[in-house]
Design a protein around this motif. Structure first.
Motif, PDB file in Angstrom:
ATOM      1  N   HIS A 195       5.735   9.129  10.037  1.00  0.00           N
ATOM      2  CA  HIS A 195       6.010   7.590   9.381  1.00  0.00           C
ATOM      3  C   HIS A 195       6.305   6.507  10.345  1.00  0.00           C
ATOM      4  O   HIS A 195       6.710   7.088  11.341  1.00  0.00           O
ATOM      5  CB  HIS A 195       7.412   7.951   8.689  1.00  0.00           C
ATOM      6  CG  HIS A 195       8.088   6.589   8.453  1.00  0.00           C
ATOM      7  ND1 HIS A 195       7.922   5.779   7.113  1.00  0.00           N
ATOM      8  CD2 HIS A 195       9.218   5.963   8.899  1.00  0.00           C
ATOM      9  CE1 HIS A 195       8.668   4.727   7.128  1.00  0.00           C
ATOM     10  NE2 HIS A 195       9.333   4.777   8.223  1.00  0.00           N
ATOM     11  N   LEU A 196       5.668   5.504  10.130  1.00  0.00           N
ATOM     12  CA  LEU A 196       5.750   4.502  11.099  1.00  0.00           C
ATOM     13  C   LEU A 196       6.074   3.116  10.369  1.00  0.00           C
ATOM     14  O   LEU A 196       5.421   2.798   9.096  1.00  0.00           O
ATOM     15  CB  LEU A 196       4.289   4.352  11.887  1.00  0.00           C
ATOM     16  CG  LEU A 196       3.970   3.255  12.917  1.00  0.00           C
ATOM     17  CD1 LEU A 196       5.156   3.294  13.975  1.00  0.00           C
ATOM     18  CD2 LEU A 196       2.795   3.111  13.278  1.00  0.00           C
ATOM     19  N   SER A 228       2.969   7.594   6.082  1.00  0.00           N
ATOM     20  CA  SER A 228       3.770   6.621   5.749  1.00  0.00           C
ATOM     21  C   SER A 228       3.356   5.461   6.873  1.00  0.00           C
ATOM     22  O   SER A 228       3.762   5.771   7.946  1.00  0.00           O
ATOM     23  CB  SER A 228       5.061   6.961   5.274  1.00  0.00           C
ATOM     24  OG  SER A 228       6.101   5.514   5.148  1.00  0.00           O
ATOM     25  N   LEU A 229       2.810   4.289   6.298  1.00  0.00           N
ATOM     26  CA  LEU A 229       2.714   3.232   7.155  1.00  0.00           C
ATOM     27  C   LEU A 229       3.068   1.960   6.813  1.00  0.00           C
ATOM     28  O   LEU A 229       2.584   1.715   5.431  1.00  0.00           O
ATOM     29  CB  LEU A 229       1.329   3.082   7.584  1.00  0.00           C
ATOM     30  CG  LEU A 229       0.672   1.750   8.469  1.00  0.00           C
ATOM     31  CD1 LEU A 229       1.543   1.935   9.791  1.00  0.00           C
ATOM     32  CD2 LEU A 229      -0.756   1.898   8.900  1.00  0.00           C
ATOM     33  N   GLU A 258      -0.070   8.582   2.189  1.00  0.00           N
ATOM     34  CA  GLU A 258       0.488   8.612   1.174  1.00  0.00           C
ATOM     35  C   GLU A 258       1.190   7.283   0.737  1.00  0.00           C
ATOM     36  O   GLU A 258       1.403   6.942  -0.453  1.00  0.00           O
ATOM     37  CB  GLU A 258       1.555   9.836   0.870  1.00  0.00           C
ATOM     38  CG  GLU A 258       0.989  11.196   1.010  1.00  0.00           C
ATOM     39  CD  GLU A 258       1.650  12.149   0.990  1.00  0.00           C
ATOM     40  OE1 GLU A 258       3.027  11.995   0.739  1.00  0.00           O
ATOM     41  OE2 GLU A 258       1.257  13.294   0.495  1.00  0.00           O
ATOM     42  N   ARG A 259       1.595   6.516   1.633  1.00  0.00           N
ATOM     43  CA  ARG A 259       2.384   5.315   1.426  1.00  0.00           C
ATOM     44  C   ARG A 259       1.795   4.147   2.382  1.00  0.00           C
ATOM     45  O   ARG A 259       1.674   4.462   3.497  1.00  0.00           O
ATOM     46  CB  ARG A 259       3.889   5.559   1.578  1.00  0.00           C
ATOM     47  CG  ARG A 259       4.669   4.274   1.367  1.00  0.00           C
ATOM     48  CD  ARG A 259       6.323   4.259   1.658  1.00  0.00           C
ATOM     49  NE  ARG A 259       6.961   3.214   1.398  1.00  0.00           N
ATOM     50  CZ  ARG A 259       8.359   2.959   2.007  1.00  0.00           C
ATOM     51  NH1 ARG A 259       8.777   3.998   2.614  1.00  0.00           N
ATOM     52  NH2 ARG A 259       8.936   1.789   1.765  1.00  0.00           N
ATOM     53  N   LEU A 260       1.432   3.070   1.956  1.00  0.00           N
ATOM     54  CA  LEU A 260       1.032   2.273   2.572  1.00  0.00           C
ATOM     55  C   LEU A 260       1.251   0.634   2.170  1.00  0.00           C
ATOM     56  O   LEU A 260       1.338   0.399   0.975  1.00  0.00           O
ATOM     57  CB  LEU A 260      -0.569   2.311   2.609  1.00  0.00           C
ATOM     58  CG  LEU A 260      -1.420   0.999   3.583  1.00  0.00           C
ATOM     59  CD1 LEU A 260      -0.935   0.775   5.154  1.00  0.00           C
ATOM     60  CD2 LEU A 260      -2.858   1.031   3.378  1.00  0.00           C
ATOM     61  N   GLU A 261       1.997  -0.190   2.974  1.00  0.00           N
ATOM     62  CA  GLU A 261       2.140  -1.471   2.773  1.00  0.00           C
ATOM     63  C   GLU A 261       1.700  -2.175   3.664  1.00  0.00           C
ATOM     64  O   GLU A 261       1.937  -2.193   5.005  1.00  0.00           O
ATOM     65  CB  GLU A 261       3.963  -1.505   2.711  1.00  0.00           C
ATOM     66  CG  GLU A 261       4.757  -0.817   1.691  1.00  0.00           C
ATOM     67  CD  GLU A 261       6.231  -1.206   1.772  1.00  0.00           C
ATOM     68  OE1 GLU A 261       6.765  -1.861   2.300  1.00  0.00           O
ATOM     69  OE2 GLU A 261       7.005  -0.287   0.757  1.00  0.00           O
ATOM     70  N   GLU A 354       2.310   5.518  -2.978  1.00  0.00           N
ATOM     71  CA  GLU A 354       3.128   4.396  -3.152  1.00  0.00           C
ATOM     72  C   GLU A 354       2.296   3.170  -2.431  1.00  0.00           C
ATOM     73  O   GLU A 354       1.987   3.483  -1.127  1.00  0.00           O
ATOM     74  CB  GLU A 354       4.517   4.652  -2.480  1.00  0.00           C
ATOM     75  CG  GLU A 354       5.571   3.657  -2.331  1.00  0.00           C
ATOM     76  CD  GLU A 354       6.969   4.110  -2.003  1.00  0.00           C
ATOM     77  OE1 GLU A 354       7.775   3.099  -1.673  1.00  0.00           O
ATOM     78  OE2 GLU A 354       7.238   5.285  -1.674  1.00  0.00           O
ATOM     79  N   VAL A 355       2.309   2.145  -2.772  1.00  0.00           N
ATOM     80  CA  VAL A 355       1.723   1.124  -2.367  1.00  0.00           C
ATOM     81  C   VAL A 355       2.466  -0.322  -2.368  1.00  0.00           C
ATOM     82  O   VAL A 355       3.490  -0.399  -3.311  1.00  0.00           O
ATOM     83  CB  VAL A 355       0.476   0.809  -2.679  1.00  0.00           C
ATOM     84  CG1 VAL A 355      -0.649   1.869  -2.867  1.00  0.00           C
ATOM     85  CG2 VAL A 355       0.279   0.288  -4.533  1.00  0.00           C
TER      86      VAL A 355
END
Length: 624
Positions: A195-196, A228-229, A258-261, A354-355
């Motif tokens: 996670h970052l 996760s980023l 799996e998660r990118l914003e 998750e976006v």
């Protein structure tokens, strides 16, 4: 070379850790009495740590500040805290921050090798470059590090810290002075990072994010387990126009994501879905990174080999190794296609669940690339397109929509995709038709979290005065649905004058609130801000046990608000009598926010505090 120093005189080791109930009364934290009539009981460990925090300020931190803080840079510190398990040191640091007792010297004393998780966000103003250098020396076994908001730390010190913690799995640098050098250090020194968070790092160019996936100095992909980023609101300086290219590269080069914003995620998905990213193909070649075409070829080649070998377990499922099943038992709704691999037609699919914010025009491409999506934030411009594209995700559980139109226009989309939602957040919309709130509840019967932030409708003085003259408005409709699984309810009206009642039918809004409060026995948190109706009438009926739906007897219904822990009535129409009754109820209320409530004076606030003290309630009351 190893340096050791005593943090204080040896005779101070016998400091008391527990001062008894009289000290707790003085601190306003009574722990006796009935469990049901107050918040959680503090454990003996927590009580000892609270006492230790006070002694630490008076003895150990003072001694260290006077003799060692700015004179030496020790690798090890001999003190009582070096003998505590890492979990207790973490909790002690949390106690210091929550009671505003943290200081530079106390932070230095708690930087012990056994720490595994370190969060300095609550005391970010105390975090400086020397402190980060101490972290790099003493806490090399960290698994989680949160420096969000620590703006006084130089980029070189950040790079030194992340280079010294090779076991790090979670790193948060939101709002820090993060630059290319820091990202390069993360790429080289944190091979286990999952996670970052680098949001709001304004001096960080988007191109620097590529270091998380590729090492230019070694000419190879990291294939790290980054899941996760978070990288929004970055690149306001040099290189800020590379956002689209960086987003495409990250989607291709980080197979476990799996998660990118990302600010350009939607456009990147559209380009990747149509293989139309050639305008950005070599945007980072000058910095030693491969082209997007090369990254795409490598990704397809990896998936070819994975398909031949039967697929890697961690690609096919989450952290537990199990596949992500949709509501029909398939993996994201694509027959014969594992998440993170290609389907038989050669189309690339991603593991994203998750976006961040995407526009309606990008939903189709996002659905083709990410069939296993579970959480989505949409910047809606076209409700018809939203209604059409929401059907792409059968397993969507959390939806956030930012829309400036009417709630009525969103109902068709919610009718199609709202049945399985467990979390819904609607921001910026207008509630011109109060009956649309009832329609919203019917569309989403399984919600556990509901957040509405609507605009305030235009004011109409005549309807205001008429409503004020009514002593007890007519009963609300008897068919208002309930949400039995709801745990968090947030309703905030965006208005410059929240105390004025807008042109909304107040009795219907009261009926909806009454139904939710009575029919949601699991409610844990209720946050209400600037509501255009009387909270006295709502809570009077709720506490008197008058359900908002027919056919439900008072004895058959669970006690309303019995699990409530946090209640905010900021800028609402509420009286002191209602607040007193809420405090006297048999609930678990630990926070009551009455900020901006004109019906509560300073004298009333003092009286409420005395009432909570007499009731032996561990309750925090906020008022301004």
């Amino acid at each position: 070379m190893r340096y050791e120093a005593a943090a204080g005189p040896s005779q101070k080791w016998g400091m008391p850790l527990f001062r008894g109930l009289q000290w707790q009364r003085e601190r306003g934290r009574w722990t006796g009495g009935d469990r049901k009539r107050r918040g959680e009981v503090w454990t003996l460990v927590r009580l000892c740590l609270v006492s230790l925090a006070d002694n630490m300020k008076e003895v150990w931190a003072k001694d260290y500040a006077n003799n060692y803080l700015d004179l030496y840079n020790f690798r090890y510190i001999m003190s009582p805290f070096s003998l505590l398990p890492g979990e207790l040191v973490e909790e002690l640091l949390s106690v210091l921050c929550s009671q505003h007792q943290a200081s530079r010297s106390s932070l230095h004393l708690l930087l012990v090798p056994q720490l595994r998780r370190l969060c300095l966000t609550p005391c970010s103003g105390l975090v400086t470059t020397p402190l980060c250098q101490a972290i790099a020396l003493r806490c090399q076994g960290l698994l989680s590090l949160d420096l969000s908001g620590c703006q006084r730390v130089a980029p070189a010190a950040l790079a030194e810290v992340v280079s010294s913690v090779p076991r790090l799995r979670s790193l948060a640098l939101s709002g820090c002075q993060c630059d290319r050098g820091v990202m390069a250090a993360i790429g080289r020194g944190c091979p286990s990072l999952q996670h970052l968070d680098v949001t709001r790092c304004q001096s960080l160019p988007p191109r620097a994010l590529l270091h998380t996936a590729y090492l230019p100095t070694e000419g190879r992909y990291t294939h790290r387990p980054l899941r996760s980023l978070l990288a929004t609101d970055i690149g306001l300086g040099d290189g800020g126009g590379d956002g689209v290219g960086s987003a495409v590269f990250l989607l291709l080069a980080l197979p476990n994501l799996e998660r990118l914003e990302h600010d350009n995620l939607g456009e990147a998905c559209r380009l990747l879905d149509g293989l139309d990213f050639w305008d950005w193909d070599g945007f980072a070649v000058q910095d030693g990174f491969p082209t997007l075409g090369e990254a795409h070829t490598v990704r397809l080649g990896d998936e070819e080999s994975q398909g031949v070998e039967g697929g890697r377990g961690e690609w096919e499922g989450g952290s537990d190794g199990k596949g992500d099943k949709g509501v029909d038992g398939d993996s994201g709704g694509k027959e014969g296609c594992r998440i993170g691999q290609r389907d038989p037609s050669g189309h690339l699919t991603l593991r994203l669940k998750e976006v961040g914010a995407v526009h309606c025009g990008d939903l189709y491409s996002l659905g083709r690339l990410c069939p296993g999506l579970r959480s989505l934030l949409v910047l809606c411009e076209d409700t018809r397109k939203l209604a059409r594209e929401l059907g792409l995700w059968a397993g969507l559980a959390s939806l956030t929509v930012q829309y400036s139109g009417s709630l009525v226009e969103l109902l068709p989309a919610l009718e199609r995709g709202g049945h399985w939602l467990s979390s819904l957040c609607l921001r910026g919309l207008r509630i011109n038709c109060p009956a649309s709130l009832i329609g919203l509840l019917r569309c989403c019967p399984s919600l556990r979290s509901l957040e509405l932030q609507p605009q305030s409708p235009p004011q109409q003085e005549e309807e205001e005065e008429q409503e004020e003259e009514e002593e007890d408005p007519l009963s609300p409709p008897q068919n208002i649905p309930r949400l039995p699984q709801l745990r968090v309810l947030t309703l905030s009206f965006l208005s410059d004058e929240p105390q004025r009642c807008p042109a909304l039918v107040p009795w219907l809004l009261q009926g909806v609130l009454q139904s939710l409060l009575c029919g949601s026995p699991l409610l844990d948190k209720v946050l209400l801000f600037g509501l255009p109706c009387s909270m006295d009438r709502v809570f009077r009926k709720v506490l008197n046990g008058r359900p908002g739906t027919s056919g439900v007897s008072r004895t058959a219904s669970p006690t309303p608000l019995q699990n409530l822990r946090e209640l905010s009535l900021a800028h609402c129409h509420v009286s002191t009598d209602t607040a007193q009754r809420l405090i006297a109820e048999h609930n678990r209320l630990s926070l009551l926010d009455l900020s901006g409530c004109w019906g509560v004076s300073r004298a009333d606030f003092t009286q409420l505090q005395r009432l909570a003290s007499r009731k032996s309630r561990e309750l925090v009351i906020q008022w301004s």
